[in-house]
Design an enzyme around this catalytic site. Structure first.
Site, PDB file in Angstrom:
ATOM      1  N   THR A  94     -52.123  -8.721  71.024  1.00  0.00           N
ATOM      2  CA  THR A  94     -51.604 -10.071  70.762  1.00  0.00           C
ATOM      3  C   THR A  94     -52.666 -11.052  71.209  1.00  0.00           C
ATOM      4  O   THR A  94     -52.976 -11.128  72.408  1.00  0.00           O
ATOM      5  CB  THR A  94     -50.311 -10.318  71.570  1.00  0.00           C
ATOM      6  OG1 THR A  94     -49.355  -9.339  71.199  1.00  0.00           O
ATOM      7  CG2 THR A  94     -49.763 -11.707  71.274  1.00  0.00           C
ATOM      8  N   LYS A 169     -46.350 -13.410  64.940  1.00  0.00           N
ATOM      9  CA  LYS A 169     -45.995 -12.933  66.283  1.00  0.00           C
ATOM     10  C   LYS A 169     -45.721 -14.113  67.236  1.00  0.00           C
ATOM     11  O   LYS A 169     -44.710 -14.125  67.940  1.00  0.00           O
ATOM     12  CB  LYS A 169     -47.145 -12.066  66.814  1.00  0.00           C
ATOM     13  CG  LYS A 169     -47.118 -11.772  68.287  1.00  0.00           C
ATOM     14  CD  LYS A 169     -46.344 -10.544  68.618  1.00  0.00           C
ATOM     15  CE  LYS A 169     -46.215 -10.382  70.131  1.00  0.00           C
ATOM     16  NZ  LYS A 169     -45.440  -9.251  70.533  1.00  0.00           N
ATOM     17  N   LYS A 244     -47.761 -15.598  78.315  1.00  0.00           N
ATOM     18  CA  LYS A 244     -48.991 -15.448  77.517  1.00  0.00           C
ATOM     19  C   LYS A 244     -48.723 -15.870  76.066  1.00  0.00           C
ATOM     20  O   LYS A 244     -49.471 -16.643  75.480  1.00  0.00           O
ATOM     21  CB  LYS A 244     -49.459 -13.982  77.564  1.00  0.00           C
ATOM     22  CG  LYS A 244     -50.628 -13.711  76.635  1.00  0.00           C
ATOM     23  CD  LYS A 244     -50.952 -12.222  76.487  1.00  0.00           C
ATOM     24  CE  LYS A 244     -51.977 -12.044  75.370  1.00  0.00           C
ATOM     25  NZ  LYS A 244     -52.340 -10.671  75.102  1.00  0.00           N
TER      26      LYS A 244
HETATM   27  P1  NAD Z   1     -52.890  -3.142  79.224  1.00  0.00           P
HETATM   28  O1  NAD Z   1     -53.589  -4.094  80.127  1.00  0.00           O
HETATM   29  O2  NAD Z   1     -52.017  -2.097  79.802  1.00  0.00           O
HETATM   30  O3  NAD Z   1     -53.977  -2.388  78.293  1.00  0.00           O
HETATM   31  C1  NAD Z   1     -55.135  -2.978  77.788  1.00  0.00           C
HETATM   32  C2  NAD Z   1     -56.277  -1.984  78.011  1.00  0.00           C
HETATM   33  O4  NAD Z   1     -57.478  -2.461  77.404  1.00  0.00           O
HETATM   34  C3  NAD Z   1     -56.589  -1.747  79.491  1.00  0.00           C
HETATM   35  O5  NAD Z   1     -56.380  -0.381  79.806  1.00  0.00           O
HETATM   36  C4  NAD Z   1     -58.060  -2.164  79.623  1.00  0.00           C
HETATM   37  O6  NAD Z   1     -58.801  -1.363  80.517  1.00  0.00           O
HETATM   38  C5  NAD Z   1     -58.546  -1.975  78.195  1.00  0.00           C
HETATM   39  N1  NAD Z   1     -59.780  -2.694  77.892  1.00  0.00           N
HETATM   40  C6  NAD Z   1     -60.089  -3.993  78.146  1.00  0.00           C
HETATM   41  N2  NAD Z   1     -61.329  -4.270  77.685  1.00  0.00           N
HETATM   42  C7  NAD Z   1     -61.806  -3.126  77.151  1.00  0.00           C
HETATM   43  C8  NAD Z   1     -63.039  -2.772  76.533  1.00  0.00           C
HETATM   44  N3  NAD Z   1     -64.041  -3.651  76.380  1.00  0.00           N
HETATM   45  N4  NAD Z   1     -63.191  -1.499  76.099  1.00  0.00           N
HETATM   46  C9  NAD Z   1     -62.196  -0.594  76.257  1.00  0.00           C
HETATM   47  N5  NAD Z   1     -61.010  -0.866  76.824  1.00  0.00           N
HETATM   48  C10 NAD Z   1     -60.831  -2.122  77.282  1.00  0.00           C
HETATM   49  O7  NAD Z   1     -52.097  -4.060  78.183  1.00  0.00           O
HETATM   50  P2  NAD Z   1     -50.899  -3.576  77.205  1.00  0.00           P
HETATM   51  O8  NAD Z   1     -49.600  -3.825  77.846  1.00  0.00           O
HETATM   52  O9  NAD Z   1     -51.246  -2.230  76.656  1.00  0.00           O
HETATM   53  O10 NAD Z   1     -51.046  -4.667  76.056  1.00  0.00           O
HETATM   54  C11 NAD Z   1     -52.087  -4.613  75.082  1.00  0.00           C
HETATM   55  C12 NAD Z   1     -51.871  -5.745  74.096  1.00  0.00           C
HETATM   56  O11 NAD Z   1     -50.585  -5.605  73.492  1.00  0.00           O
HETATM   57  C13 NAD Z   1     -51.887  -7.142  74.747  1.00  0.00           C
HETATM   58  O12 NAD Z   1     -52.551  -8.015  73.881  1.00  0.00           O
HETATM   59  C14 NAD Z   1     -50.408  -7.477  74.904  1.00  0.00           C
HETATM   60  O13 NAD Z   1     -50.172  -8.872  74.883  1.00  0.00           O
HETATM   61  C15 NAD Z   1     -49.835  -6.797  73.672  1.00  0.00           C
HETATM   62  N6  NAD Z   1     -48.401  -6.429  73.792  1.00  0.00           N
HETATM   63  C16 NAD Z   1     -47.927  -5.852  74.929  1.00  0.00           C
HETATM   64  C17 NAD Z   1     -46.571  -5.515  75.011  1.00  0.00           C
HETATM   65  C18 NAD Z   1     -46.022  -4.858  76.258  1.00  0.00           C
HETATM   66  O14 NAD Z   1     -44.781  -4.784  76.375  1.00  0.00           O
HETATM   67  N7  NAD Z   1     -46.835  -4.368  77.165  1.00  0.00           N
HETATM   68  C19 NAD Z   1     -45.718  -5.768  73.924  1.00  0.00           C
HETATM   69  C20 NAD Z   1     -46.245  -6.320  72.762  1.00  0.00           C
HETATM   70  C21 NAD Z   1     -47.599  -6.655  72.709  1.00  0.00           C
END
Ligand code: NAD
Length: 298
Positions: A94, A169, A244
């Site tokens: 997102t 979204k 966010k």
């Molecule tokens: P998270 O922080 O658990 O996972 C993100 C991952 O990306 C981390 O493990 C981080 O180490 C990795 N990362 C960052 N930079 C990187 C790079 N350069 N190379 C490789 N890996 C890298 O976050 P999440 O909860 O998995 O959410 C991911 C996305 O999905 C976000 O944008 C969030 O807003 C969206 N989202 C989350 C939810 C939820 O309920 N968690 C629901 C809908 C949408």
């Protein structure tokens, strides 16, 4: 037919999404900066690479699932240097609409098939493979991606061109933030008026006050047994993530000239709630702050 996926970002969402691609029979090469996330994905059959370039070296398609726009632009910049022309690239993070459009542009020179495809459904949906994908990009890319998205989700909506998935979204989640605040206020008022939670629920859930915040995520315990209020507001959908998304909506409103006073108010409410230390709680817990409960106020 796509057989090999490069998956960048194996966190709370990306980890289980990658695992579902493995379950569906695809080869997945994953990369994340955090070793623990790599280990967890490895346990589900995801092959772990040492870099973005290594993860996508043999990929027919690439999925990115990263925290914010700057991470997506950085990783897509790396992809631009290594991908074969016409590779399918899907970003499910997102992020802000402007960065999403810039990401599409980064790979345009390579003639890659690019999509922004953010999700709703949370970590539960990611694990169960029941996510909703809101997709922006060219029709050719959407058609190519549908079978892959179908392995991770249940509902896939093509919303329009580049950035349209992110736009859908943040508009949806702005409705959600505003409606949750409204439902919480109604329960607080009902309490002051001596009206029971159940009575308000029974009336509003079958009247014009009906909405998802009331009938699926009811912010008081009792009427909807599965709502986070019944487990002391363990998320669910954390207030920090709601903040966010509300901030992304406000950025987009400012940039586009849209007037969204209630969205702005909801963003302020959630900012205050997070400042008070409640970002990790479900977003429906904001009812505690509206009540003035001491645990939720300074
Ligand atoms: P998270 O922080 O658990 O996972 C993100 C991952 O990306 C981390 O493990 C981080 O180490 C990795 N990362 C960052 N930079 C990187 C790079 N350069 N190379 C490789 N890996 C890298 O976050 P999440 O909860 O998995 O959410 C991911 C996305 O999905 C976000 O944008 C969030 O807003 C969206 N989202 C989350 C939810 C939820 O309920 N968690 C629901 C809908 C949408």
């Amino acid at each position: 037919m796509t057989k090999t996926i490069g998956f960048i970002g194996l966190g709370n969402m990306g980890g289980p999404m990658a695992a579902n691609l493995v379950k569906a029979g695809l080869r997945v090469a994953g990369f994340d900066l955090v070793a623990a996330s790599c280990e967890a994905a490895k346990a589900h059959g995801v092959g772990i690479a040492n870099s973005v370039a290594e993860a996508v070296a043999h990929a027919d398609a690439v999925v990115t699932m990263l925290p914010a726009g700057k991470h997506v632009l950085s990783v897509w910049g790396e992809l631009a240097a290594v991908l074969r022309p016409r590779t399918l690239v899907i970003d499910s993070s997102t992020i802000d609409v402007d960065s999403a459009r810039k990401a599409h542009a980064l790979l345009a020179g390579k003639e890659c098939l690019t999509l922004d495809a953010p999700v709703s459904g949370g970590t539960g949906g990611a694990t169960a493979g029941t996510l909703t994908f809101m997709v922006g990009g060219a029709n050719e890319a959407f058609v190519a991606a549908e079978p892959i998205l179908g392995m991770m989700g249940k509902r896939i909506v093509h919303c329009g061109g580049a950035g349209a998935g992110q736009a859908a979204k943040i508009c949806n989640n702005m409705i959600l933030g505003i409606s949750m605040a409204g439902v919480c206020e109604a329960f607080v008022l009902a309490e002051r008026l001596g009206l029971s939670h159940q009575a308000l629920f029974d009336v509003a859930s079958t009247s014009s006050g009906q909405c998802w915040s009331l009938t699926s995520y009811c912010p008081v315990p009792g009427p909807v047994p599965t709502s986070p209020a019944n487990r002391d507001y363990a998320p669910g959908f954390a207030a920090a993530l709601m903040l966010k998304d509300l901030r992304l909506a406000q950025e987009a409103a400012l940039a586009s000239g849209a007037t969204t006073p209630l969205g702005a108010q909801a963003a302020q409410l959630y900012a205050l709630f997070e400042k008070l230390g409640h970002g990790g709680e479900d977003f429906s817990a904001i009812i505690r702050m509206l009540r003035g409960e001491s645990a939720a106020t300074p």
